[in-house]
Design an enzyme around this catalytic site. Structure first.
Site, PDB file in Angstrom:
ATOM      1  N   SER A 109       0.727  -1.318   0.010  1.00 51.99           N
ATOM      2  CA  SER A 109       0.318  -0.086   0.186  1.00 51.99           C
ATOM      3  C   SER A 109       0.671   1.250  -0.138  1.00 51.99           C
ATOM      4  O   SER A 109       1.910   1.348  -1.097  1.00 51.99           O
ATOM      5  CB  SER A 109      -1.043  -0.228   0.853  1.00 51.99           C
ATOM      6  OG  SER A 109      -2.289   0.970   1.231  1.00 51.99           O
TER       7      SER A 109
ATOM      8  N   ASP B 116      -9.685  -5.107  -4.443  1.00 49.05           N
ATOM      9  CA  ASP B 116      -9.182  -3.845  -3.500  1.00 49.05           C
ATOM     10  C   ASP B 116      -9.400  -2.188  -4.868  1.00 49.05           C
ATOM     11  O   ASP B 116      -9.737  -2.577  -6.265  1.00 49.05           O
ATOM     12  CB  ASP B 116      -7.590  -4.083  -3.886  1.00 49.05           C
ATOM     13  CG  ASP B 116      -7.118  -3.321  -3.394  1.00 49.05           C
ATOM     14  OD1 ASP B 116      -7.244  -1.811  -2.919  1.00 49.05           O
ATOM     15  OD2 ASP B 116      -5.764  -2.570  -3.143  1.00 49.05           O
TER      16      ASP B 116
END
Length: 321
Positions: free
Chosen positions: A164, A263
């Site tokens: 991330s 996601d």
């Protein structure tokens, strides 16, 4: 009445934090912390903490009883640049698994968090940590050196990687290393970008077209980097922006981009892979997608079959040379 105005909430990133008018940051999410261990663990990995001058911390992981020089991974945790820690239980568990399966020496960097320390603080801390690791390629055995790096690190196999926000940092450092040399002339062999935190004003793929400026991703970026010259299209968050440097400048020989089908950042990750492939970058490029999973699934639920497959893939990437 004055007290009420001073305590007024100006920004909320629920369920993680609030920022008050007087500058006070109220952290609602406090990660559980895990201690390092030099005793034998279930993963067969030792760990200890280190201070990287002037103000960066890190946790080091070493497979117990190493009998050869090991690849080095400098890792950057996720959390939107504003939450999580290299010392959290989640990160500690994750890094222990990777160190064990990849038979690698890991330096997990605890960079400063926004909004108390807005970007580019995390980028600078991460670069400082990477340079600190590289200094050990020529430092020898002196009082200031970290003995695990000197004794067990193979500096011809230096990797960076993150999840991330940590993947965003890894991209940023790989680009910077193309312009600034690492200490000792050390080169980055490979980088892994797992569920990379990129965004922009123009939607890609299945991203929502409306209400983008009210989304958590937009509000998080504007909070963590209020000085970004182009806002959400600053090259630090949008590597496809018009003024972003060419991706052919990535200073590594190998790159893997990991995405998850559920996601919301998935399409950005795929676009990044495509953009690198089209840029003229001459390294070895691959993409790994896991179906039916969301952002950071392997960190939150490491016992699932998909998470174990993810660990296996990352470990294999670090073992190749």
């Amino acid at each position: 009445m004055v007290l009420e105005q001073e305590n007024e909430v100006t920004t909320e990133l629920l369920p993680f934090l609030r920022v008050h008018k007087d500058g006070t940051v109220e952290r609602l999410y406090i990660p559980q912390f895990a201690p390092p261990s030099l005793a034998k663990t279930s993963d067969g990995v030792w760990s200890k903490d280190a201070i990287i001058p002037p103000e960066v911390s890190a946790r080091l992981y070493l497979p117990s009883n190493p009998c050869k020089k090991l690849p080095i991974l400098v890792y950057f945790h996720g959390g939107g640049f504003c939450i999580e820690s290299a010392f959290s239980t989640l990160c500690h568990r994750y890094m222990s698994k990777i160190a064990s399966q990849a038979d690698a020496l890991i330096v997990s960097v605890d960079y400063r968090l926004a909004p108390e320390h807005p970007l580019p603080a995390a980028y600078e801390d991460s670069w400082t940590a990477l340079q600190w690791v590289a200094t050990h390629s020529t430092s020898g055995y002196n009082a200031k050196a970290e003995p695990w790096l000197v004794r067990h690190g193979d500096f011809s196999r230096l990797y960076i990687g993150g999840d991330s926000a940590g993947a965003n940092i890894s991209h940023h450092l790989a680009m910077r290393a193309g312009k600034e040399e690492l200490q000792g002339g050390v080169k980055i062999v490979g980088a892994f970008l797992s569920h990379p935190h990129f965004w922009g004003s123009e939607p890609l793929g299945s991203e929502p077209v409306t209400n983008r400026e009210t989304s958590l991703l937009y509000r998080t970026w504007m909070l963590v980097y209020p000085g970004a010259s182009e806002g959400i299209d600053d090259p630090c968050i949008n590597p496809f922006a018009k003024n972003a440097p060419g991706l052919a400048g990535l200073a590594c020989r190998r790159l893997i981009v990991c995405v998850a089908s559920e996601d919301e950042l998935r399409d950005r990750g795929i676009r990044y892979y495509d953009a690198v492939r089209e840029s003229g970058w001459e390294g070895e490029l691959s993409v790994f997608e896991v179906e039916g999973e969301g952002h950071g699934f392997h960190i939150w639920n490491p016992q699932t079959g998909n998470a174990k497959e993810m660990f296996k893939r990352l470990a294999a990437f670090l073992q190749d040379h």
